[in-house]
Scaffold this motif. Structure first.
Motif: not given
Length: 112
Positions: A67-69, A39-44, A49-54, A74-77
């Motif tokens: 930070g990726s999680v 699950r952590l690798e999927v989050a990373r 891929a979404m270019k989200l800031s940590t 925070q983005a609601g994903i």
């Protein structure tokens, strides 16, 4: 018999991840496409891929402050799960289930 990485159904996705800079070619060469993904690798991968800031928010999860999680939360994903005591968990080292990745993909596709 194990399918070679170049013949695996996911090989095109791995090549795309390399082209986007999510993985280096050296990292990609070490990935076993037949094994489960955490699950952590999927989050990373999803956050990159979404270019989200940590994110630097306080973690709502009892088991991670990655930070990726947090950026995906925070983005609601991602939402995580609550235990019987009401604590929220992400379970970063667990393998992701099809239903969970489906929900993540759906939320990414509907992200604005």
């Amino acid at each position: 018999a194990r399918v070679s990485a170049s013949q695996n159904w996911a090989s095109g996705y791995l090549k795309k991840a390399v082209s986007l800079g999510i993985y280096t070619q050296a990292e990609a060469n070490k990935i076993n496409l037949d094994s489960s993904i955490s699950r952590l690798e999927v989050a990373r991968v999803a956050a990159l891929a979404m270019k989200l800031s940590t994110a630097s928010i306080s973690s709502p999860f009892s088991d991670t402050s990655n930070g990726s999680v947090l950026a995906l939360y925070q983005a609601g994903i991602i939402e995580g799960s609550f235990n019987t005591s009401g604590l929220r968990y992400f379970y970063p080292s667990n393998s992701i289930q099809r239903s969970e990745i489906s929900a993540i993909i759906w939320r990414i596709n509907n992200y604005s």
